[in-house]
Design a protein around this motif. Sequence first.
Motif: not given
Lengths: 562, 292, 194, 349
Positions: C12, C14-18, C20-21, C24-25, C29, C150, C154, C164, C167
Amino acid sequence: MADQTLPIPGPTEIPRIGTAGFSEWLHSWIVTVDHKKLGILYVAYSLFFLLVGGVEAMCIRIQLMFPHNHFVSPQVYDELFTMHGTTMVFLVGMPILFGFANYVVPLMVGARDMAFPRLNALSFWLTAFGGILLYFSFVGGFGLYGMGSAPDVGWFAYAPLTAKAFTPGHNTDYWALALIVAGFGTLGTAINLVATIISMRCRGMTLFRMPLFVWLMLAVSGLTLVTITPLTAAQVMLLIDRYLGGHFFDTQAGGSALIWIHFFWIFGHPEVYVLVLPAFGIASEIIPVFSRKAIFGYSTMVGATIAIFFISLAVWAHHMFTVGLTSVSIAFFVLATMVIAVPTGIKIFNWLATMWGGRLRFDTPMLFCVAFVFQFVIAGLTGVILAVAPWDWELHNSYFVIAHFHYVLVGAIVFNIFAAIYYWFPKVTGRMMSEKLGKWHFWVFFAGFHLTFDPMHVVGLLGMPRSIYTYPANRGWNTLNMVISIGAFVQAIGVLIFVWNLIQSLRHGKEAGNDPWDAWTLEWATPSPPPPYNFAVDPVVRSRRPLWDIKHPDDPDWKYEE
Amino acid sequence: MEETAHKGAEHGNGQSIHLPSPTGWPIMLAFGFTMLLAGLVTTFMISIFGFVFIVAGCVGWFHDVLPHEQHEEVPILEQPVVITTSRAVVERVKLTGEHRPHAAGGTSAVMAGIQGGIAGGIAMAIPAMLYGLITHHSVWYAINLLGGAGVGDWAHVTAAAIATFHWQWLLIACVIHGIMCLLVGLLFVAMLPMLPRYPVVLCGLVAPILWSGIIHSFLGFVNPELSAHISWPWFVVSQIAFGVVAGLIISRQTHIHTSKHLPLAARMGFVIPGMTHHDSDAGTPHGEKETH
Amino acid sequence: MSTAPIYADENWNLPSRGMVAMISLLIGESAIFTIFVVAYIFYIGHSVTGPTPAILQVPILNTICLLSSSITIILAERAIEHGQMRRFAFFWAFTMALGIKFLVGTGLEWRDLIYNHGLTISTNLFGTTFYSLVGLHATHVVIGLIMLSIVLIFTLTGHVKQQHAERIKVLALYWHFVDAVWVVVFTVVYIVGR
Amino acid sequence: MKRRPNLPLIRSGVFILATFFVALPPALGAVARASANTLAPKSTQAHEIFSLAMFALAIVGGIFVVVESLLTYAVIKFRRRKTDPDQEPPQVYGSLRIELAWTVIPILIVIVLFLTTARIIFAVQDPPPPKNGDLQVTVVGHQFWWEFRYPTLGIVTANELHIPVSTRQDPDPTYLTLLSADVDHSFWVPELAGKTDLIPNHPNHMWISPHKPGVYYGQCAQFCGTGHANMLLTVYVDTPAQFAAWVKSQRRPAVDDPAVAAGRHIFEMDACANCHTINGTTAHGTYGPDLTHLMSRATIGAGVAANTAANLREWVKNPNSLKPGAHMPAMQLTNQQIDEVVAYLTTLH
């Protein structure tokens, strides 16, 4: 028997509003990132603006009761209809539907929260502050009749009326800036919903097992991504014109008034579907439950949704049949507009077929949904009438159009909003809304609705254009306008009954239990109200109606689904 | 629900659950952004004020999620949820064993409809072109009638012009004819099983005559030019050619004759418990997923 | 009582929400850019007075810089996937340098247009559409650079680690989008529009 | 379960619907003294639109009756009764066949409706090009009034358009070119033609072939600012003789009556002349309506008031009291000056 006691834990006590802890309570709502609380905030915020927009509508109807009436000045009238339109679309329609989605979608897909809880909070507050900024225009700046500088260029804000030369002052700026702020909020919610629906589904919740409401919200969110953004872009252009001396819509310097109309309706028409698709979703949840049958033709419904999604992006110019397009392009947009009636018709037939052979229970949510189907058929057919371009040359910008889109926005969407509130109120608060007041609300509002909007078709056929604050007394419009205004007041009474019901039921409604409607989707498998974490254990589903499977272990759905 | 076995598997230890902790930074950021823009309609200072809020909101938010997301522990309280119904009995449509429908739905039926439509469309073109050849000595006559009049920019066209070749009209005629034939093919495949007796008679005679009658009644308004040039006997012949061919192909491919004795609900292709071929594989839920 | 077996689908995923978002963004754009590009194309040749697009110099070097930054950021993504943090920092900084070069180049171009050709946003339609479209893109570059910096800070302080990578990839997707949009803007402004 | 469709019921449904849409507006319109009824066509274009409208109405009316009857039937027939056992009805998940049928049939209807619509679009919007001698008028929309220029006849007038009748035997269509001086407007005279927008930088065209002499009413149909509601429009369809007489009277220079010389002097010397034109005087402004033959028009302020001396006086004193949003400023004249100007204006036949 199918009784089954599930050890899904939940809080033992509903948090109460205590006067002592008021500031604490307030603080908890301001800093919340919980999708349920944000959903409630959305709905409360939109209901507030529904009343505000309603008051504006009442003022409009008082002004139009008689020819040559002087209830408000023309300037104020223009501000009223602009603010009424803008409020109802941007501060009521979208936020309330996104509010329902916020509350229900994570529950329906078996998730703990939205994909991005903090973004969710940001989106809500952007929407909220956008609305406040828009209404600040009434007091900000100096204007006529103490109305401040509220926008007065129509919610469509056609260029070049919005140019500095024709609307000096900040009226138009308020409109553009407030909607840009709210637009970013909407965009954030749309992204969040897409991510939630794609990435947060519980085990077993395949795309084709999602409740139809979730499917429709996925389509709506996708549509929002590509429709709110063109509006934002066009508004940025408008602000460049107004603040930096640009010439996008400056007709003196070769700019085009026409391109604004295109940009606006590239946003504006899909926007109608952004508003109506969630309403379809609500009906697709409520009608099966109260008909006691599975939705008829689930896959076709999904297919029709996707078809509407794509076709709706290609119909915007049907708002522009009178601007002087070539005959060939008019013909294209006529065809596209008529074709979109086909998937819409499929949905109506499927709701009908869902009811057919069922055992219909006319609790208040179902009453509103049946009225929705009844009215949406008419709205769709007057839509086809308006798609017949030559007839549209007569009807465009007349009260016939006003009647048509209020049939969609009120007859379909507001009716379904009420249905949704009656349907999910027990889940959200743990209490039922009063059925008796609900029935009163329905019948009064239904009567008021038809008294208002049916004669509007006729007055439009008699040649009354929109956006006029007064009208000649000898056109034969007087009686009808009086009837329309009376109808508007009847509607207002209906809404007041609803508000009273809401307040009463919040305090004294009878305990609902977790599943008062004997429904089938996952949100009813949590306590009412659901605990902050929704599900103590992640649910697993095998069909579109997981609760049906539990209730009917001998006859579960997954045996029959295609 | 069946997931009781999973209880407490991933989140927490059964006592509490991680949830993102409440935070005020999003509202601060939203407020700052609104102020930033509100400065444009008020004074510049408001914008600066807004900018400060935005920066503060961003930094604060950043600290919320990095280095790791801030959580709060929400204790789980045991509260039983009862999922039950008073309507445990589900009525069935009464069907006996031999009433199981044959595989009439699905993509195979759609394919049959498309094939029938295409074949019918070709068959229909033959008498139509024959008509042009006989009466106006041109195979293009019928095509131009459909294609030229179809788009509606004809005004008092001559018979000679209709008889010559125009590629635009040919193209339009092909599109209109193709779409119509496919649609009617699909309609046949949808409707025929509901009226399983004499499919060829229905398709080949009743439907064409009905259809021609409907068209005849309003063609004069839909397209007066087309109406003025059309020959109704030949039109009916073409329709019959379509109906017979399409009907034959569809009834062969979808075994319509076998469904004669089924109840109406079955002939209408309803998916109902007791009428579906999924019945036997109740215990293998994995199997159903692949059918999507 | 139910005897249905527990339905446990082992896979099970699912694609990573980051991701997907971000996708979408970027769809949103794209719609914004589409509107600005359409406006630019629509207004080509509509200016009543003032300078015309003929005064534009094709920014070849700038374009090469920006497009190659897409390659360096891919190398950075690969580095962090394999946990090579120094390599990651190097390519990340290199990407930023290329982005800054692009911005500086755009700034110089604008200065030339404003002071030598007298073209501002209010001069004529060409000025309005040119500065809006290129400026919109430059704004995206600036936002991208802020986010990149940024991450760089870091990384240098040792807070960014291999876990990370997901991300970082989401952020890199944004950067790729900014580069891809430049291809469109470049084609429209400097090739079609001139 | 299956019953024959209730034909009388359906027929009466269609009848009620037809009454609502088709019969009610003319019935109400007949009451009106200045009707702007979209369903009372008086020109070739309007007739084309009307017949298409009735065709479309028949189709959607049929669908309306069928679908709403099914809905009503379902609501009554399948409602839960007190006597019903408390159990679930048979579950039906769908039927590909039926759904296919109710997809294909609407598409067929759409195709028919589309082809018809397309024909009328071409017929109305792409007329044969104007022949020599066909009347051409340029309509310019202003905030908030209409300017009509007849370039071939050398006439400029405002708010009241005169065109000749165009019978079927002797067609004499009028071709309009639509321009805007400021913001978007829309030219709409429902009984003569559908509306066409007047958009700055975007000239539009339309044509009218009115069949019956008479007066037709309309107004601006695109929100254009504060005075939008008072941007009314009148079209006089004249017989050939009437039209010739009107043209003749409009082509004369302005009446020059020595008795009102004082008023004329104020008009020429004060700001009036900056915005208005009166042929034969020094007033050549183009911002406001041409006043050369002011008294040949029935109304002032784009239909906001009857063209009487009293209203003219009120107008010159403070236009905004009659028509809020009007761009003409209050002229700050003394009462005597106003009287003189009005006396002058009332001579401009």
